[in-house]
Motif scaffolding. Structure first.
Motif, PDB file in Angstrom:
ATOM      1  N   ALA A  16       0.973  -1.160  -0.049  1.00  0.00           N
ATOM      2  CA  ALA A  16      -0.070   0.094  -0.155  1.00  0.00           C
ATOM      3  C   ALA A  16       0.776   1.301   0.017  1.00  0.00           C
ATOM      4  CB  ALA A  16      -0.867   0.033   1.177  1.00  0.00           C
ATOM      5  N   THR A  17       1.981   1.293   0.935  1.00  0.00           N
ATOM      6  CA  THR A  17       3.009   2.371   0.850  1.00  0.00           C
ATOM      7  C   THR A  17       3.525   2.727  -0.378  1.00  0.00           C
ATOM      8  OG1 THR A  17       3.087   1.951   3.286  1.00  0.00           O
ATOM      9  CG2 THR A  17       4.756   3.506   2.098  1.00  0.00           C
ATOM     10  N   GLY A  18       3.989   1.689  -0.901  1.00  0.00           N
ATOM     11  CA  GLY A  18       4.838   1.720  -2.252  1.00  0.00           C
ATOM     12  C   GLY A  18       3.728   2.133  -3.332  1.00  0.00           C
ATOM     13  N   LEU A  19       2.448   1.692  -3.379  1.00  0.00           N
ATOM     14  CA  LEU A  19       1.563   2.269  -4.491  1.00  0.00           C
ATOM     15  C   LEU A  19       1.478   3.725  -4.108  1.00  0.00           C
ATOM     16  CD1 LEU A  19      -0.769  -0.978  -4.293  1.00  0.00           C
ATOM     17  CD2 LEU A  19       0.618  -0.050  -6.276  1.00  0.00           C
ATOM     18  N   ALA A  20       1.055   4.056  -3.035  1.00  0.00           N
ATOM     19  CA  ALA A  20       0.564   5.639  -2.605  1.00  0.00           C
ATOM     20  C   ALA A  20       1.666   6.497  -3.140  1.00  0.00           C
ATOM     21  CB  ALA A  20       0.424   5.552  -1.098  1.00  0.00           C
ATOM     22  N   GLU A  21       2.892   6.102  -2.921  1.00  0.00           N
ATOM     23  CA  GLU A  21       4.376   6.830  -3.310  1.00  0.00           C
ATOM     24  C   GLU A  21       4.121   7.182  -4.865  1.00  0.00           C
ATOM     25  OE1 GLU A  21       7.918   5.007  -2.090  1.00  0.00           O
ATOM     26  OE2 GLU A  21       7.638   5.047  -0.005  1.00  0.00           O
ATOM     27  N   HIS A  22       3.539   6.166  -5.288  1.00  0.00           N
ATOM     28  CA  HIS A  22       3.581   6.514  -6.966  1.00  0.00           C
ATOM     29  C   HIS A  22       2.102   7.049  -7.406  1.00  0.00           C
ATOM     30  CE1 HIS A  22       7.224   4.129  -6.779  1.00  0.00           C
ATOM     31  NE2 HIS A  22       7.628   4.994  -7.592  1.00  0.00           N
ATOM     32  N   GLY A  23       1.360   7.661  -6.537  1.00  0.00           N
ATOM     33  CA  GLY A  23       0.131   8.361  -6.888  1.00  0.00           C
ATOM     34  C   GLY A  23      -1.079   7.399  -6.831  1.00  0.00           C
ATOM     35  N   HIS A  24      -0.906   5.869  -6.807  1.00  0.00           N
ATOM     36  CA  HIS A  24      -2.052   4.980  -6.923  1.00  0.00           C
ATOM     37  C   HIS A  24      -2.838   5.160  -5.360  1.00  0.00           C
ATOM     38  CE1 HIS A  24      -0.149   3.158 -10.345  1.00  0.00           C
ATOM     39  NE2 HIS A  24       0.773   2.945  -9.620  1.00  0.00           N
ATOM     40  N   GLU A  25      -3.915   4.719  -5.657  1.00  0.00           N
ATOM     41  CA  GLU A  25      -4.845   4.602  -4.444  1.00  0.00           C
ATOM     42  C   GLU A  25      -5.011   3.125  -4.023  1.00  0.00           C
ATOM     43  OE1 GLU A  25      -8.776   6.581  -4.305  1.00  0.00           O
ATOM     44  OE2 GLU A  25      -8.126   7.525  -6.562  1.00  0.00           O
ATOM     45  N   ALA A  26      -4.877   2.888  -2.760  1.00  0.00           N
ATOM     46  CA  ALA A  26      -4.612   1.407  -2.241  1.00  0.00           C
ATOM     47  C   ALA A  26      -5.834   1.472  -1.161  1.00  0.00           C
ATOM     48  CB  ALA A  26      -3.431   1.158  -1.920  1.00  0.00           C
ATOM     49  N   LYS A  27      -6.684   0.408  -1.075  1.00  0.00           N
ATOM     50  CA  LYS A  27      -7.680   0.045   0.142  1.00  0.00           C
ATOM     51  C   LYS A  27      -7.179  -1.215   0.601  1.00  0.00           C
ATOM     52  CE  LYS A  27     -12.212   1.165  -0.049  1.00  0.00           C
ATOM     53  NZ  LYS A  27     -12.267   1.891   1.230  1.00  0.00           N
ATOM     54  N   ILE A  28      -6.775  -1.353   1.813  1.00  0.00           N
ATOM     55  CA  ILE A  28      -6.222  -2.633   2.593  1.00  0.00           C
ATOM     56  C   ILE A  28      -7.677  -3.234   3.119  1.00  0.00           C
ATOM     57  CG2 ILE A  28      -4.932  -3.533   4.317  1.00  0.00           C
ATOM     58  CD1 ILE A  28      -3.033  -1.504   4.301  1.00  0.00           C
ATOM     59  N   GLY A  29      -7.758  -4.571   2.631  1.00  0.00           N
ATOM     60  CA  GLY A  29      -8.871  -5.082   3.231  1.00  0.00           C
ATOM     61  C   GLY A  29      -8.511  -6.094   4.297  1.00  0.00           C
ATOM     62  N   THR A  30      -9.473  -6.399   5.377  1.00  0.00           N
ATOM     63  CA  THR A  30      -9.181  -6.876   6.834  1.00  0.00           C
ATOM     64  C   THR A  30     -10.348  -7.198   7.485  1.00  0.00           C
ATOM     65  OG1 THR A  30      -8.162  -6.715   8.944  1.00  0.00           O
ATOM     66  CG2 THR A  30      -8.747  -4.598   7.890  1.00  0.00           C
ATOM     67  N   ARG A  31     -10.405  -8.233   8.259  1.00  0.00           N
ATOM     68  CA  ARG A  31     -11.637  -8.438   9.196  1.00  0.00           C
ATOM     69  C   ARG A  31     -11.835  -7.567  10.216  1.00  0.00           C
ATOM     70  NH1 ARG A  31      -9.908 -14.179  10.546  1.00  0.00           N
ATOM     71  NH2 ARG A  31      -7.859 -12.991  10.586  1.00  0.00           N
ATOM     72  N   ASP A  32     -10.797  -6.852  10.674  1.00  0.00           N
ATOM     73  CA  ASP A  32     -10.809  -5.745  11.693  1.00  0.00           C
ATOM     74  C   ASP A  32     -10.025  -4.575  11.233  1.00  0.00           C
ATOM     75  OD1 ASP A  32     -10.929  -4.744  13.993  1.00  0.00           O
ATOM     76  OD2 ASP A  32      -9.250  -5.881  15.022  1.00  0.00           O
ATOM     77  N   PRO A  33     -10.745  -3.567  10.416  1.00  0.00           N
ATOM     78  CA  PRO A  33     -10.166  -2.003  10.241  1.00  0.00           C
ATOM     79  C   PRO A  33      -9.600  -1.455  11.366  1.00  0.00           C
ATOM     80  CG  PRO A  33     -12.229  -2.561   8.816  1.00  0.00           C
ATOM     81  CD  PRO A  33     -12.207  -3.683  10.147  1.00  0.00           C
ATOM     82  N   SER A  34     -10.053  -1.552  12.664  1.00  0.00           N
ATOM     83  CA  SER A  34      -9.607  -0.764  13.624  1.00  0.00           C
ATOM     84  C   SER A  34      -7.976  -0.986  13.774  1.00  0.00           C
ATOM     85  CB  SER A  34     -10.409  -1.157  14.970  1.00  0.00           C
ATOM     86  OG  SER A  34     -10.115  -2.316  15.351  1.00  0.00           O
ATOM     87  N   LYS A  35      -7.535  -2.276  13.497  1.00  0.00           N
ATOM     88  CA  LYS A  35      -6.236  -2.596  13.874  1.00  0.00           C
ATOM     89  C   LYS A  35      -5.361  -1.850  12.980  1.00  0.00           C
ATOM     90  CE  LYS A  35      -5.428  -7.123  11.696  1.00  0.00           C
ATOM     91  NZ  LYS A  35      -5.410  -8.443  11.724  1.00  0.00           N
ATOM     92  N   LEU A  36      -5.863  -1.095  12.082  1.00  0.00           N
ATOM     93  CA  LEU A  36      -4.729  -0.303  11.277  1.00  0.00           C
ATOM     94  C   LEU A  36      -4.875   1.212  11.493  1.00  0.00           C
ATOM     95  CD1 LEU A  36      -4.949  -2.164   7.673  1.00  0.00           C
ATOM     96  CD2 LEU A  36      -3.276  -2.322   9.476  1.00  0.00           C
ATOM     97  N   LYS A  37      -5.386   1.301  12.636  1.00  0.00           N
ATOM     98  CA  LYS A  37      -5.336   2.991  13.004  1.00  0.00           C
ATOM     99  C   LYS A  37      -4.018   3.568  13.172  1.00  0.00           C
ATOM    100  CE  LYS A  37      -7.980   5.393  16.547  1.00  0.00           C
ATOM    101  NZ  LYS A  37      -7.499   5.092  18.160  1.00  0.00           N
ATOM    102  N   ASP A  38      -3.268   3.070  13.859  1.00  0.00           N
ATOM    103  CA  ASP A  38      -1.853   3.756  13.750  1.00  0.00           C
ATOM    104  C   ASP A  38      -1.151   3.616  12.559  1.00  0.00           C
ATOM    105  OD1 ASP A  38      -2.240   3.950  16.734  1.00  0.00           O
ATOM    106  OD2 ASP A  38      -1.265   1.939  17.090  1.00  0.00           O
ATOM    107  N   PHE A  39      -1.264   2.650  11.801  1.00  0.00           N
ATOM    108  CA  PHE A  39      -0.566   2.470  10.449  1.00  0.00           C
ATOM    109  C   PHE A  39      -1.426   3.725   9.784  1.00  0.00           C
ATOM    110  CE2 PHE A  39      -1.141   1.196   6.104  1.00  0.00           C
ATOM    111  CZ  PHE A  39       0.392   1.432   5.518  1.00  0.00           C
ATOM    112  N   LEU A  40      -2.511   3.843   9.757  1.00  0.00           N
ATOM    113  CA  LEU A  40      -3.263   4.784   8.679  1.00  0.00           C
ATOM    114  C   LEU A  40      -2.569   6.392   9.314  1.00  0.00           C
ATOM    115  CD1 LEU A  40      -6.942   3.996   7.912  1.00  0.00           C
ATOM    116  CD2 LEU A  40      -5.105   4.218   6.490  1.00  0.00           C
TER     117      LEU A  40
END
Ligand SMILES: NC(=O)c1ccc[n+]([C@@H]2O[C@H](COP(=O)([O-])OP(=O)(O)OC[C@H]3O[C@@H](n4cnc5c(N)ncnc54)[C@H](OP(=O)(O)O)[C@@H]3O)[C@@H](O)[C@H]2O)c1
Length: 212
Positions: A16-40
């Motif tokens: 996701a980070t590599g894609l975003a660096e190149h202007g792409h949009e990335a959506k990460i799929g998970t069963r628990d979106p709350s666990k990516l709060k710090d990453f986001l």
């Protein structure tokens, strides 16, 4: 490009980070979106999080980065209709830790890549990136040189799309290994990487194909 990433671990986050660096949009799929709060909170612009189904529906291209044991379930949660006709970049390794040391849960006349292709027959599966650590997937230049990356998949157009993404990440033109059956050899190659990395505690290792 919009890319849906099935998997929220270190690989999903790196891609996701590599894609975003190149202007792409990335959506990460998970069963628990709350666990990516710090990453986001620290992630570059262009990355969002959702369910596996939302990430799959979002992506024009899909990246698969799930724990092998959960991969079939993650694909079910992503829903076949959201994957149909799409390029699916399979980064998984079918690791089996039941004997203490990592081995392959699927090998010989089968592979994770082929299993994924069977589970989502409507997707164009391309196996790649599974032979390096998540830190090396983007910005692969290592101290000793620029390594090579390999792709295996049945669809030439899908492999060309993946080659474009790999080149944006910093890889040279990838080496085409042919059909998805050759994912068997890429997954075996991952075991060479893992078996060097564990005793040497050096995970940023990669392979180079040299020609005379
Ligand atoms: N780590 C590396 O450097 C590296 C390098 C090369 C290849 N790989 C391969 O890439 C894949 C991802 O590795 P990783 O280290 O980033 O993460 P991981 O810890 O192996 O996998 C995390 C992901 O697996 C999902 N998952 C686990 N069990 C599940 C289940 N029962 N149903 C649905 N989803 C499930 C998790 O979903 P939730 O988000 O819902 O918890 C999470 O998104 C693995 O196959 C690994 O072997 C890893």
């Amino acid at each position: 490009m919009k890319i849906g990433i099935l998997g929220s671990g270190s690989v999903g986050q790196a891609i996701a980070t590599g894609l975003a660096e190149h202007g792409h949009e990335a959506k990460i799929g998970t069963r628990d979106p709350s666990k990516l709060k710090d990453f986001l909170a620290k992630a570059p612009k262009g990355i969002s999080v959702g369910s596996f189904s939302e990430a799959a529906a979002f992506g024009e291209v899909i990246a698969l980065a799930t724990n092998w044991g959960g991969t079939e379930n993650a694909l079910k949660l992503a829903e076949a209709k959201n994957l149909d006709g799409k390029v699916l970049i399979d980064i998984t390794n079918p690791l089996d830790f039941s004997k203490g040391v990592p081995g392959l849960a699927v090998s010989g006349a089968n592979s994770a890549g082929e299993s994924v292709q069977r589970w989502v027959p409507g997707a164009k599966v391309v196996k790649t990136l599974n032979i390096v650590n998540s830190n090396t997937m983007i910005h692969p230049q290592l101290q000793e040189g620029l390594p090579d990356m390999f792709v295996a998949g049945n669809d030439a157009g899908a492999k060309a799309t993946v080659a474009g993404i790999l080149k944006q990440f910093g890889w040279p033109e990838p080496v085409d290994l042919g059909h998805i059956e050759h994912a068997r050899y890429l997954e075996a190659l991952a075991m060479i990487w893992i078996n060097i990395a564990i005793p040497t505690k050096t995970w940023s290792l990669a392979f180079k194909l040299l020609r005379k």
